[in-house]
Each structure stands twice: as C-alpha cells, then as structure tokens.
Motif scaffolding. Sequence first.
Motif, PDB file in Angstrom:
ATOM      1  N   ARG A 220      -6.727  17.279  -1.095  1.00 63.66           N
ATOM      2  CA  ARG A 220      -6.398  16.566   0.139  1.00 63.66           C
ATOM      3  C   ARG A 220      -7.655  16.323   0.980  1.00 63.66           C
ATOM      4  O   ARG A 220      -7.829  15.256   1.556  1.00 63.66           O
TER       5      ARG A 220
ATOM      6  N   THR B 111       1.098   7.782  -3.217  1.00 63.39           N
ATOM      7  CA  THR B 111       0.833   9.210  -3.362  1.00 63.39           C
ATOM      8  C   THR B 111       2.107   9.934  -2.966  1.00 63.39           C
ATOM      9  O   THR B 111       2.685   9.644  -1.921  1.00 63.39           O
ATOM     10  N   ALA B 112       2.562  10.849  -3.808  1.00 63.76           N
ATOM     11  CA  ALA B 112       3.860  11.483  -3.576  1.00 63.76           C
ATOM     12  C   ALA B 112       3.818  12.951  -3.953  1.00 63.76           C
ATOM     13  O   ALA B 112       2.981  13.382  -4.748  1.00 63.76           O
ATOM     14  N   VAL B 113       4.732  13.710  -3.386  1.00 65.80           N
ATOM     15  CA  VAL B 113       4.841  15.144  -3.637  1.00 65.80           C
ATOM     16  C   VAL B 113       6.165  15.421  -4.342  1.00 65.80           C
ATOM     17  O   VAL B 113       7.229  14.983  -3.887  1.00 65.80           O
TER      18      VAL B 113
ATOM     19  N   SER C  44       8.689  12.786  -2.754  1.00 66.40           N
ATOM     20  CA  SER C  44       8.559  12.243  -1.409  1.00 66.40           C
ATOM     21  C   SER C  44       7.209  11.553  -1.280  1.00 66.40           C
ATOM     22  O   SER C  44       6.165  12.160  -1.535  1.00 66.40           O
TER      23      SER C  44
ATOM     24  N   ASP D  20       3.998   9.779   0.504  1.00 70.76           N
ATOM     25  CA  ASP D  20       3.245   9.755   1.749  1.00 70.76           C
ATOM     26  C   ASP D  20       3.464   8.397   2.408  1.00 70.76           C
ATOM     27  O   ASP D  20       3.315   7.362   1.777  1.00 70.76           O
ATOM     28  N   GLY D  21       3.808   8.379   3.677  1.00 78.99           N
ATOM     29  CA  GLY D  21       4.111   7.130   4.357  1.00 78.99           C
ATOM     30  C   GLY D  21       5.595   6.838   4.374  1.00 78.99           C
ATOM     31  O   GLY D  21       6.004   5.786   4.858  1.00 78.99           O
TER      32      GLY D  21
ATOM     33  N   VAL E 141       1.112  17.336  -5.987  1.00 73.56           N
ATOM     34  CA  VAL E 141       0.786  16.003  -5.481  1.00 73.56           C
ATOM     35  C   VAL E 141       0.534  15.063  -6.659  1.00 73.56           C
ATOM     36  O   VAL E 141      -0.256  15.368  -7.549  1.00 73.56           O
TER      37      VAL E 141
ATOM     38  N   GLN F 139      -0.347  10.931  -7.922  1.00 78.24           N
ATOM     39  CA  GLN F 139      -0.950   9.665  -7.542  1.00 78.24           C
ATOM     40  C   GLN F 139      -0.553   8.594  -8.547  1.00 78.24           C
ATOM     41  O   GLN F 139      -0.606   8.819  -9.759  1.00 78.24           O
TER      42      GLN F 139
ATOM     43  N   THR G  25       8.328   1.777   0.514  1.00 79.83           N
ATOM     44  CA  THR G  25       7.407   2.753   1.057  1.00 79.83           C
ATOM     45  C   THR G  25       6.102   2.070   1.417  1.00 79.83           C
ATOM     46  O   THR G  25       5.828   0.948   0.965  1.00 79.83           O
TER      47      THR G  25
END
Length: 483
Positions: free
Chosen positions: A17, A57-59, A88, A90-91, A111, A113, A310
């Motif tokens: 990060r 980018t997601a978790v 989930s 990002d954004g 995380v 990508q 998203t």
Amino acid sequence: MHSSFHAVVARRSGAVRAAAVSLLSGLLAAGAATGAAAATADSAALATPQWNAGGATAVADDLRAFGTAVIHGTDGDRQVPAGLFELSVDGGGTLQTYGVDIQRATQPGVVYQESDWYGTSLAGNREAGRIVWVLRHSYPQVDDLSQLAERAGVKGLTEQDAAAGTQVAVWRLSDGADVTAADPQAERLADYLVKNARPEKEPRASLRFDPPAAAGRPGTRIGPVTVRTGADDVTVLPPADTSPAWITDAEGHAVETVDDGDGLYVDIPLDADNGAATLTVEATTTVPVGRALTSDSRSQTQVVAASSETTVRATATTVWRRDGAVPALWGRERCEPSDSGRVSGLDVTLLNRGDEDFTYRVAGTDYTLAPGERRTVSQPLTEDEAYSVGVEAAPGERRSLRPVVFSGVLDCLTESAASAVRTQTVPEPRPMPSTPSVTGEDLATTGGGGGTGLAASIGAGLVVVGAAVLSVVRQHRREAHQE
C-alpha cells in the motif's frame, strides 16, 4: 475465517500500500550525483511504473456462494470448497470472481489488482478463451437459475450448485484438474459448460495507459500515452498544483475528458527545470468479465465473473530534461507456456528521448541506447523463486541515477503445473551488486510464497526526479491555454 478458504497465505499489505501511494502521488527526490565523472552533472530523471498501473484494485472478502468439489489425485481424493468469491473494490463497488489455480491458497483481506493475462498463468493456457465463455454463459451472468438448469439439462439448480458447478468447470480449463462437483446437479452443470465452451478473446482493461511512461524536453509536448478503456467517460485529473505540466491533446489543447484510443501529452514550459509528473485518469465503469486479478502474496489468481459499477484509475509518468539524455523505463512480468521452449521472465523497457547516448546497467549487463531509441531487455526468471533485478546508470555515465530494483516472485504457472516443471533448470537473472537483494517472505509452511509481479512492479513504481520542479501558478497556465 470462513472454512471455504482452504489454506492461508500471508501478505505484506503495508509495504504494498505504501508503494502504491508513492506511485500514484508522483515525485520522489533523487540522491546527489556521485563520483568524479558526475561532479558537474545532475542526477537524471527515471520513471519506473508497472505496465498494468491501472484498473480495479480490490480486497477479497469471502466466498459468496459455494458448494463442495472433489479433487482426484494419486494420493486419494480431497474435498475443497468451490464457488464464487466477492471482493470489495477501492472506490466503491464489488467484484464477483472465480479462482484459476485449484492448488493455490487464498484468504480474506488479500489485495488484488486488475491485470492483463500477459503476466499470469492464463497467458500460457490454450483454454483461457474457453474460460471466458464459461463465465459469460453461467452464474452469475446468467442469474435465472431455472433457465441455466434448462440449458444444462438438469432438474434444478440452487445458487450454491450453480456457483460450485461453474468453479469446477473453470478449474478443469485453468488447471487441467481432475475435479468433480460433489452435488450431482452442479457436476452436470460443469460437464455442460466444459463441453460447450468456445474460445473467446481476452477482454480489454477497464482502464490503463499504453505505454505507461514517456520522456522528452521542456518546451515540447511529451507523449503520447494512449488511454485503453471500455468506459464511456474518462476524466483527466489535473497534476499537482506545484507541477509545471499541462495535459493536452496532440494539437496542444487542454484536455479534461478522453475516450478509448485517445493519446495524452504533457506540455512543459521551455524554462522548466528537470522534473517529472504523473498523469492520472479516472472512470466509473464495470470491470469486464474474464479480466484477471492478481495479488502480491501468491494468493489464488482470480477471474472476474461479474462487476458492479466502480471507480477505476490509471497512471502514467512523464520525465523531462533540459539537455543530454532523457531516460525512462518500466517493467512487467511475462509468462510463457511451459511447453513452448521459451522462458518466462521480467521485461524491462528502456527509453532514451534525449540527444546523447545513454547506457543503462540492467542486472549487471550494460545496454547503450542512442537518442530516440527504445529497447526491451528480457531477464529470464525461475518460477516460484524470489528475484531481484536492478537497473542503474552504467559506470562512467555523465549523469548518475538512483538505482531501481524490480523484485518479487514469478507466478506464471498454476501450482499443479509448477510442480511438474520444478526440476527444469532456468537461467536466473544476475543481481546488481550495488543494490541489496529483496526477497519474499518464506511461506512454505502455508502453501504460499513471496510477492508476485504486483509487488515487483509497484514496489519499484516510483518517479525519481533529480532536479526541482518549477512551480507555476495553475490558473495562469489555464488562462494561457484558453486564449
């Protein structure tokens, strides 16, 4: 942790990060030039983004719907959860995905990508296009389960059956796995999907730049960097207020929005000092079905099965120098089929947009680029082994560069395919003596490994600037372009 995640891997989330923030935020001062040869010279600028510095980018959260699959092996049968993951973004928004490495571990919190297939096991998989067909013709793209059941010739499907059957079909194509669904209805769905799957093209990125870097002189328009996207509206975000850069089209007109295929340029005033800037574009869109998602922890690679709207971003870097060579570079991992006779590795693309030769040293080997030249240097890498590839100015260069290191663990094969080729000997890159080697964490006890290409590229994805950036009041620039 949910029992559906059948193994655990660790990740260095803090480091990744932090590196990502550095890549997106722009500028890092370079060290002073050293040595007698560089006594009167400043440190040259160096741009080192990753090729896929864009998209979602997601978790990873957890399995959203799943059943049970049975892996049949020489040591007996093993039951594993099989189903649809949810991530989930990002954004805002969510992605729903299936895994493409049946033996690889994953866990919530990893995380991911968005990535091209180029740097994943899908690059060397001749069945990858059929996986896209499966995703587009099954759950959740087909959310009418009675309709899906009718197509598959089964009496009925629950959400869990549909997810399990689809994941089993994906694993058969992604891994060549001998795997079946425990539920008879899910197994029949998997058989139907594999039997009817037809090759489809790799989906394009939700948003990225091609290429992700450019270099040139103050007083010129530097570029282009081309926007690649499936989004309808892409917004160009202004550079930092302290940057002299002005983003334009090829004619020099200020640009606020762009479409797929549009080229962006950076207009730098003639009196600007040596420097660099980050271009950022943003869009609200969905991530195409079939796009790959990779992690920095060798967690199971995912493919997108569904996406809500998203916000996605992409970045590119530009470098300018008043005289001499103007170097810039980027890197990306390249995966080759295991039976192709070609070796997977790291491709480092070198630029020189100045009026003097410039010599890079890449992993101990020197490469001299003439003015205007672009060259890609390929470093062979060994699957699942940590690597460290250093780039710096060659000794004797008139200007010095702060060394850059691309590091990580190559992850081009599914775990089952990697096991079959571990005994092969592959040439390893030579480490750069002046740069410390960076290795991944030892996760042998958990079935995982160190960082992948995401960590490698983002970890080195910094813009290094050897001179202060001229500060220009943005309002004056705006008024000048509007006249």
